[in-house]
Scaffold this active site. Structure first.
Site, short mmCIF file in Angstrom:
data_model
loop_
_atom_site.label_atom_id
_atom_site.label_comp_id
_atom_site.label_asym_id
_atom_site.label_seq_id
_atom_site.Cartn_x
_atom_site.Cartn_y
_atom_site.Cartn_z
N ASP A 45 0.83 -1.10 -0.02
CA ASP A 45 0.10 -0.04 0.24
C ASP A 45 0.77 1.33 0.01
O ASP A 45 0.62 2.06 -0.43
CB ASP A 45 -0.93 -0.08 1.38
CG ASP A 45 -2.06 -0.98 0.99
OD1 ASP A 45 -2.49 -1.35 0.01
OD2 ASP A 45 -2.56 -1.53 2.05
N GLU A 123 -4.53 9.76 4.85
CA GLU A 123 -4.93 10.80 6.05
C GLU A 123 -3.65 11.77 6.15
O GLU A 123 -2.66 11.65 5.48
CB GLU A 123 -5.02 10.11 7.33
CG GLU A 123 -3.67 9.80 7.97
CD GLU A 123 -2.95 8.30 7.47
OE1 GLU A 123 -2.02 8.53 6.74
OE2 GLU A 123 -3.49 7.21 7.68
P1 NAD Z 1 3.74 0.80 5.48
O1 NAD Z 1 3.87 0.58 4.00
O2 NAD Z 1 4.51 0.33 6.40
O3 NAD Z 1 2.07 1.08 5.68
C1 NAD Z 1 1.86 0.61 7.02
C2 NAD Z 1 0.75 -0.54 7.06
O4 NAD Z 1 -0.44 0.24 6.58
C3 NAD Z 1 0.94 -1.52 5.97
O5 NAD Z 1 0.58 -2.64 6.55
C4 NAD Z 1 -0.03 -1.08 4.90
O6 NAD Z 1 -0.58 -2.43 4.36
C5 NAD Z 1 -1.24 -0.50 5.66
N1 NAD Z 1 -2.08 0.46 5.19
C6 NAD Z 1 -1.75 1.30 4.25
N2 NAD Z 1 -2.75 1.80 3.82
C7 NAD Z 1 -3.90 1.48 4.19
C8 NAD Z 1 -5.17 1.52 4.08
N3 NAD Z 1 -5.95 2.48 3.24
N4 NAD Z 1 -5.89 0.38 4.67
C9 NAD Z 1 -5.69 -0.49 5.43
N5 NAD Z 1 -4.16 -0.52 5.60
C10 NAD Z 1 -3.48 0.31 5.07
O7 NAD Z 1 3.90 2.28 5.77
P2 NAD Z 1 4.30 3.70 4.95
O8 NAD Z 1 4.35 3.22 3.58
O9 NAD Z 1 4.78 4.69 5.66
O10 NAD Z 1 2.61 4.00 4.89
C11 NAD Z 1 2.04 5.15 5.47
C12 NAD Z 1 0.73 4.57 6.07
O11 NAD Z 1 0.96 3.95 7.21
C13 NAD Z 1 0.03 5.76 6.59
O12 NAD Z 1 -0.90 6.46 5.61
C14 NAD Z 1 -0.69 5.43 7.60
O13 NAD Z 1 -2.26 5.13 7.43
C15 NAD Z 1 -0.05 4.24 8.12
N6 NAD Z 1 0.20 4.39 9.73
C16 NAD Z 1 -0.60 3.52 10.64
C17 NAD Z 1 -0.16 3.73 11.89
C18 NAD Z 1 -0.71 2.98 12.79
O14 NAD Z 1 -1.75 2.07 12.44
N7 NAD Z 1 -0.70 3.07 14.08
C19 NAD Z 1 0.93 4.60 12.08
C20 NAD Z 1 1.40 5.42 11.26
C21 NAD Z 1 1.40 5.25 9.83
#
Ligand code: NAD
Length: 267
Positions: A45, A123
């Site tokens: 993603d 987001e």
């Molecule tokens: P990444 O690729 O490691 O992504 C983090 C995880 O978020 C992965 O497992 C990915 O599949 C999942 N993800 C991304 N978009 C998603 C969606 N729309 N629905 C469900 N799962 C989704 O890290 P990155 O490349 O830096 O991705 C950035 C994203 O990571 C941010 O947009 C944010 O949504 C997510 N994030 C999550 C957390 C948390 O859940 N505590 C914290 C920081 C960032």
């Protein structure tokens, strides 16, 4: 038909990219880095989020599709072994693509230097760097609350399954033109009070965030982040622009939610 491939850079994704280029030749698809009709993301993603920001200036003319080389993604929902089928469908249905449009969050950040508009697919978040974030929230120009805590997350419906879900926010179907505001560890006691639950704003509503002056803030847009210490206000709302995804087969949003978070049905 013009396409572009953006991959995660690991060996598996690189090899799949080469395979796709070979298949594309058979279907009269041509690589075009500047103005592709379809952008294929190979990785996770996060790779699709990168592709979105790379082609953010021509969202109207581009659609996205993703192959995942790790676990099933929300945006990257094709398996590596399906690459031949995907290339065939892209080549065959190029002129008659089925597109689904998902809403985006628009963020207008005003600093002492002016206002800059941004879009997020998942987001936007706002956090304090050295200290607790202190910010007033207005909704549709009416004072709503004074927030104190780690931060605020403003997500799209398709991003509601990402960071927003970890914050206890609701999952919203992407057919709703809405943005969700979720709190990140707000302070709630006899002195400080916030709503505590997440809020969902429909199209044409807006939320203005006024951080206490001179706070050093960490701002994130999907996977991107930057610091800023002269933010005056931030307006958040449903964007007019949408993102296009090419859908070559049905895979409903709720099935994706089930596969990602629930797994196999219990007997
Ligand atoms: P990444 O690729 O490691 O992504 C983090 C995880 O978020 C992965 O497992 C990915 O599949 C999942 N993800 C991304 N978009 C998603 C969606 N729309 N629905 C469900 N799962 C989704 O890290 P990155 O490349 O830096 O991705 C950035 C994203 O990571 C941010 O947009 C944010 O949504 C997510 N994030 C999550 C957390 C948390 O859940 N505590 C914290 C920081 C960032």
């Amino acid at each position: 038909m013009y396409y572009y491939v953006l991959n995660r850079g690991d060996d598996v994704s690189e090899r799949l990219t080469e395979t796709f280029h070979r298949l594309a030749q058979q279907y009269d698809m041509h690589i075009n880095e500047q103005s592709p009709d379809i952008v294929l993301s190979i990785g996770g993603d996060g790779t699709l989020l990168q592709a979105f920001h790379r082609f953010r200036h021509r969202l109207e003319h581009t659609s996205f599709v993703g192959i995942h080389t790790g676990h099933l993604g929300f945006y990257a929902d094709w398996k590596p072994e399906e690459i031949g089928q995907l290339a065939h469908m892209m080549g065959t249905y190029a002129g008659d693509l089925r597109i689904v449009k998902y809403p985006l969050v628009e963020i207008a950040i005003t600093t002492k230097r002016g206002t800059e508009k941004h879009l997020a697919l998942n987001e936007f978040t706002l956090k304090g760097v050295e200290s607790t974030l202190v910010a007033r929230l207005n909704i549709n120009d009416e004072p709503f609350e004074m927030f104190r805590g780690d931060g605020i997350c403003i997500s799209t419906p398709s991003g509601s399954t990402a960071y927003n879900k970890s914050l206890g926010g609701a999952i919203i179907h992407p057919s709703f033109d809405a943005v969700q505001i979720a709190e990140i560890a707000s302070i709630n006691n006899r002195v400080y009070r916030t709503l505590g639950s997440s809020i969902i704003l429909p199209q044409h509503h807006h939320c203005d965030i006024y951080p206490r002056p001179d706070q050093n803030l960490l701002l994130t847009l999907d996977h991107l982040s930057f610091q800023c210490s002269d933010v005056v206000s931030i307006r958040c709302m449903v964007a007019e622009e949408k993102v296009n995804f090419s859908r070559f087969r049905p895979f409903t949003f709720w099935n994706r939610v089930k596969e990602a978070f629930i797994g196999e049905e219990l007997e």
